[in-house]
Write an enzyme that holds these catalytic residues in place. Structure first.
Site, PDB file in Angstrom:
ATOM      1  N   CYS A   2       0.846  -0.994  -0.083  1.00 42.96           N
ATOM      2  CA  CYS A   2       0.317   0.052   0.177  1.00 42.96           C
ATOM      3  C   CYS A   2       0.937   1.220   0.121  1.00 42.96           C
ATOM      4  CB  CYS A   2      -0.989   0.016   1.239  1.00 42.96           C
ATOM      5  SG  CYS A   2      -1.732  -1.567   1.346  1.00 42.96           S
ATOM      6  N   ARG A  27       1.550   1.083  -5.834  1.00 40.70           N
ATOM      7  CA  ARG A  27       1.701   0.006  -4.996  1.00 40.70           C
ATOM      8  C   ARG A  27       0.650  -0.785  -4.330  1.00 40.70           C
ATOM      9  NH1 ARG A  27       7.235   1.165  -2.528  1.00 40.70           N
ATOM     10  NH2 ARG A  27       6.664  -0.512  -1.230  1.00 40.70           N
ATOM     11  N   TRP A  73      -3.836  -2.121  -1.141  1.00 42.54           N
ATOM     12  CA  TRP A  73      -3.970  -3.350  -1.361  1.00 42.54           C
ATOM     13  C   TRP A  73      -4.352  -4.098  -0.219  1.00 42.54           C
ATOM     14  CZ3 TRP A  73      -1.719  -8.456  -0.884  1.00 42.54           C
ATOM     15  CH2 TRP A  73      -1.833  -8.973  -1.960  1.00 42.54           C
ATOM     16  N   ASN A  99       0.566   0.682   6.615  1.00 42.57           N
ATOM     17  CA  ASN A  99       0.997  -0.725   5.797  1.00 42.57           C
ATOM     18  C   ASN A  99       1.540  -1.637   6.557  1.00 42.57           C
ATOM     19  OD1 ASN A  99       0.507   0.992   3.466  1.00 42.57           O
ATOM     20  ND2 ASN A  99       2.914   1.561   2.861  1.00 42.57           N
ATOM     21  N   GLY A 100       1.501  -2.913   6.281  1.00 41.67           N
ATOM     22  CA  GLY A 100       1.927  -4.043   6.971  1.00 41.67           C
ATOM     23  C   GLY A 100       0.899  -4.927   7.593  1.00 41.67           C
ATOM     24  N   GLU A 480       9.953 -16.410 -17.353  1.00 36.70           N
ATOM     25  CA  GLU A 480       9.858 -15.122 -17.191  1.00 36.70           C
ATOM     26  C   GLU A 480       8.793 -14.600 -18.279  1.00 36.70           C
ATOM     27  OE1 GLU A 480       9.693 -12.867 -15.402  1.00 36.70           O
ATOM     28  OE2 GLU A 480       9.479 -10.950 -16.769  1.00 36.70           O
ATOM     29  N   LYS A 484       5.393 -12.565 -17.401  1.00 39.01           N
ATOM     30  CA  LYS A 484       4.881 -11.195 -17.885  1.00 39.01           C
ATOM     31  C   LYS A 484       3.525 -11.303 -18.781  1.00 39.01           C
ATOM     32  CE  LYS A 484       7.029  -9.024 -16.506  1.00 39.01           C
ATOM     33  NZ  LYS A 484       8.078  -8.931 -15.650  1.00 39.01           N
ATOM     34  N   GLU A 487       0.752 -11.735 -16.198  1.00 41.10           N
ATOM     35  CA  GLU A 487       0.604 -10.699 -15.257  1.00 41.10           C
ATOM     36  C   GLU A 487      -0.212  -9.633 -15.737  1.00 41.10           C
ATOM     37  OE1 GLU A 487       4.533  -9.582 -14.261  1.00 41.10           O
ATOM     38  OE2 GLU A 487       3.891  -8.975 -12.170  1.00 41.10           O
ATOM     39  N   HIS A 503       6.755 -35.374 -22.701  1.00 39.85           N
ATOM     40  CA  HIS A 503       6.379 -36.225 -21.597  1.00 39.85           C
ATOM     41  C   HIS A 503       5.127 -35.704 -20.971  1.00 39.85           C
ATOM     42  CE1 HIS A 503      10.376 -37.704 -21.456  1.00 39.85           C
ATOM     43  NE2 HIS A 503      10.989 -36.623 -21.519  1.00 39.85           N
ATOM     44  N   LYS A 601       2.876  -3.333  -6.837  1.00 37.61           N
ATOM     45  CA  LYS A 601       4.077  -3.418  -7.091  1.00 37.61           C
ATOM     46  C   LYS A 601       5.223  -4.118  -6.056  1.00 37.61           C
ATOM     47  CE  LYS A 601       7.743  -2.133  -9.594  1.00 37.61           C
ATOM     48  NZ  LYS A 601       8.061  -2.825 -10.705  1.00 37.61           N
TER      49      LYS A 601
HETATM   50  C1  AGP Z   1       7.307  -8.979 -11.582  1.00 36.93           C
HETATM   51  O1  AGP Z   1       6.879  -8.424 -13.065  1.00 36.93           O
HETATM   52  C2  AGP Z   1       6.478  -9.115 -10.734  1.00 36.93           C
HETATM   53  N1  AGP Z   1       5.327  -7.954 -10.522  1.00 36.93           N
HETATM   54  C3  AGP Z   1       6.791  -9.654  -9.486  1.00 36.93           C
HETATM   55  O2  AGP Z   1       6.780 -11.103  -9.626  1.00 36.93           O
HETATM   56  C4  AGP Z   1       8.077  -9.483  -8.775  1.00 36.93           C
HETATM   57  O3  AGP Z   1       9.342  -9.713  -9.470  1.00 36.93           O
HETATM   58  C5  AGP Z   1       8.130 -10.101  -7.346  1.00 36.93           C
HETATM   59  O4  AGP Z   1       7.069  -9.784  -6.742  1.00 36.93           O
HETATM   60  C6  AGP Z   1       9.390  -9.764  -6.685  1.00 36.93           C
HETATM   61  O5  AGP Z   1       9.590  -8.243  -6.468  1.00 36.93           O
HETATM   62  P1  AGP Z   1      10.977  -7.717  -6.072  1.00 36.93           P
HETATM   63  O6  AGP Z   1      11.607  -7.688  -6.983  1.00 36.93           O
HETATM   64  O7  AGP Z   1      10.523  -6.152  -5.602  1.00 36.93           O
HETATM   65  O8  AGP Z   1      11.444  -8.344  -4.573  1.00 36.93           O
END
Ligand code: AGP
Length: 606
Positions: A2, A27, A73, A99-100, A480, A484, A487, A503, A601
């Protein structure tokens, strides 16, 4: 997850808080809220949705010299207005943004309810507000201390007491909180990007530290109420780094930042004379580097996949056994920490809770852990025994791009240095140094192909499910790429080692399931070609990401051609077109590229 902002000063707090909140919206963006303090009392407004929805709902002439704001969030409680922050005490006097996660929130809530306190939300944050309001204390600071003494968990909190509208009380434990020092005004935020437009003079609170902030002064102190007398430091964060410029989305900007970002992570770290890398920040001597028998890499999500790529680079260049593991799993399996293992954590934000807990687990058991981190001064950067900053610049889009590329480059630097204190020859070291130096220009060449990649992406966007396949170092690239894609396009995308298709997953192949195949021009090309031909033979459409001059062996298959680098570095370049594919698929589908649903984020909760 957040975002927190605050302001005390001589201006109207409302536009400042709203503008800062908009900067932090990446965030967390389920809901947003603001509390505005003045001699007339505190007024609170909250909305489910974005900051712009909150702004539109505010009374036209809302003003006050003190304000706090939050973008959420959801963790405790669903996404409804009652659960948005600021949360307030039953009497409305105390407003809190947080936050937390408060671990003992349920027990505290039960205790307060038994004492007759009526709760208006499902949040753990309201528990804090109610505790502060009930504290028997002479000052807001003492009330906050009293309340937090009862709380276990992680928090960054900012408290506005309606009876003391001249100040904000702050506390940090495991979640970042920063004071920005202005001229007769003070700014508060959980993230530097919310502050840099106003001031570069900041104090980053430490865990266990509290602060009182008024327009003209700030005081920092411990839980035992002794002053910590912090002096502000100057931060160097260019405002342009957090502006969109001519780009339609931050993700687009950040992909195009990559040539410059890679130059930054390499700057001052390549040593031509000895064909190696100079990484003083690791705080490891050549002797110590030689003594490690294993390398263990930990990160979450995409950082974990880049970690897997990094482990491959370390094995190839340094011939030290290396592997990567999801940091989110690590501490739950009671890991064996060995003194001759080098632990490397990797994180863009430096605030990912799962990764931070992995650091603590390693340190508790006496392990040596270094970090590859983008955000300077972040929690993980401060906890590790040494490390490298990624220097990718601020990353705002939830889907990480330039930070991941810089992580991969940083792993190449670590692998090069580890290799050169072992058996990697001067000639091979020099070859990698030259290869690294060429990357920025080569990334530029890939970005110049954007239009053509966008056309391929538009076709892929029509599929409801996709495969991404690669072999050995192509596999983390595929993982990756799939990450992407899913996501930001919300399409099911799954990565497989190319060798694994036969397999099982081959059963899924038909004309509706496209495969993006990583086909580098290397010793495994024949095998990779055979795998994609098996897909094509069953009617599966294939998009090949490959090198100049490679015959993919499938007539009419769309190809994305990537410039050739050194074989060890090729996977770094091959990730770039996969970013563009995901981005343009999401644009084709008309989705909110920078703020994909359900995500945030930086994931600061477990
Ligand atoms: C990446 O596109 C993602 N949003 C997510 O997987 C991210 O890489 C992961 O949460 C780790 O975040 P960080 O690098 O800030 O630790």
């Amino acid at each position: 997850m957040c975002g927190i902002v605050g302001y005390v000063g001589r201006q109207n707090a409302v536009p400042i808080v709203l503008e800062s909140l908009a900067r932090l919206e990446y965030r967390g963006y389920d809901s947003a809220g603001i509390a505005v303090g003045s001699e007339r009392g505190t007024r609170i407004f909250r909305r489910v949705g974005r900051v712009r929805d909150l702004e539109a709902s505010l009374p036209k002439r809302l003003s006050g010299r003190t304000g706090i704001g939050h973008t959420r969030w959801a963790t405790h409680g669903s996404v409804i207005e009652a659960n948005a922050h600021p949360q307030t005490s039953a009497d409305g006097r105390i407003s809190v943004v947080h936050n937390g996660m408060i671990d003992n929130a349920a027990a505290l809530r039960a205790e307060l309810e038994a004492a007759g306190v009526a709760f208006a939300s499902e949040t753990d944050t309201e528990v804090i507000a109610q505790l502060i309001a009930r504290a028997r204390a002479d000052t807001p600071e003492a009330a906050v201390l009293d309340a937090l003494a009862r709380v276990t968990g992680t928090y960054a909190v900012v408290v506005l007491d309606a009876q003391h509208p001249d100040r904000l009380v702050l506390a940090r434990n495991g979640s970042p909180l920063i004071i920005g020092v202005g001229d007769h005004e003070m700014f508060v935020a959980s993230d530097l990007s919310a502050i840099v437009r106003h001031t570069s003079s900041v104090v980053m609170l430490d865990d266990g530290e509290l602060a009182t902030v008024t327009a003209d002064s700030f005081r920092t102190f411990t839980r035992e109420e002794s002053d910590t007398a912090r002096t502000p430091t100057d931060v160097d964060l260019a405002v342009e780094g957090i502006e969109l410029g001519d780009h339609a989305h931050f993700m687009h900007k950040e992909m195009h930042d990559q040539p410059a970002a890679v130059e930054s992570v390499l700057r001052g770290r390549l040593d031509d004379r000895f064909g190696t890398a100079r990484l003083d920040g690791l705080n490891l001597s050549a002797r110590e580097l030689r003594e490690f028998r294993r390398v263990k890499i930990l990160g979450c999500g995409s950082a974990y996949y880049v970690g897997q790529l990094g482990a491959g680079l370390i094995e190839e260049l340094a011939r030290v056994p290396a592997d990567a593991e999801a940091a989110s799993e690590f501490r739950y399996r009671n890991p064996i920490i060995e003194p001759d293992t080098l632990y490397i954590v990797v994180s863009q934000s430096g605030e990912t809770a799962d990764t931070a807990f992995a650091v603590r687990e390693i340190k508790r058991k006496g392990g040596r852990v270094v970090g590859l981190v983008n955000v300077a001064g972040s929690s993980i950067a401060r906890e590790v025994d040494g490390g490298l900053y990624l220097h990718a610049g601020p990353e705002v889009a939830v889907a990480s791009t330039k930070a991941l590329t810089n992580m991969a480059v940083a792993f190449a630097l670590v692998a090069l240095m580890l290799g050169r204190v072992r058996d990697l020859s001067f000639a091979d070291g020099g070859r990698i140094v030259a290869g690294l130096r060429a990357l920025p220009e080569q990334i530029g060449q890939i970005l110049a192909e954007e239009q053509r990649i966008a056309e391929v992406a538009a076709d892929l966007a029509a599929a409801s499910s996709l495969f991404f396949v690669g072999r050995v170092q192509g596999y983390p690239v595929a993982r990756e790429g799939a990450q992407k894609f899913k996501e930001i396009s919300y399409r099911h995308a799954e990565a497989y080692p190319a060798s694994e298709l036969k397999h099982g997953p081959l059963a899924l192949i038909d004309a509706s399931l496209p495969t993006v195949a990583i086909l580098p021009d290397d010793a495994l090309l024949d095998r990779n070609r055979a795998a994609v031909q098996q897909i094509a033979a069953r009617g599966g459409p294939v998009v090949a990401v490959t090198h100049p001059g490679v015959d993919v062996g499938i007539e009419g298959a769309p190809t994305v051609v990537v410039p050739k680098s050194e074989p060890e570095l090729d996977p770094i370049l091959m990730t770039i077109p996969l970013q563009l594919l995901a981005y343009h698929a999401a644009v084709t589908l008309g989705l909110d590229v920078d703020k994909p649903r359900n995500l945030a984020k930086s994931v600061t909760v477990e």
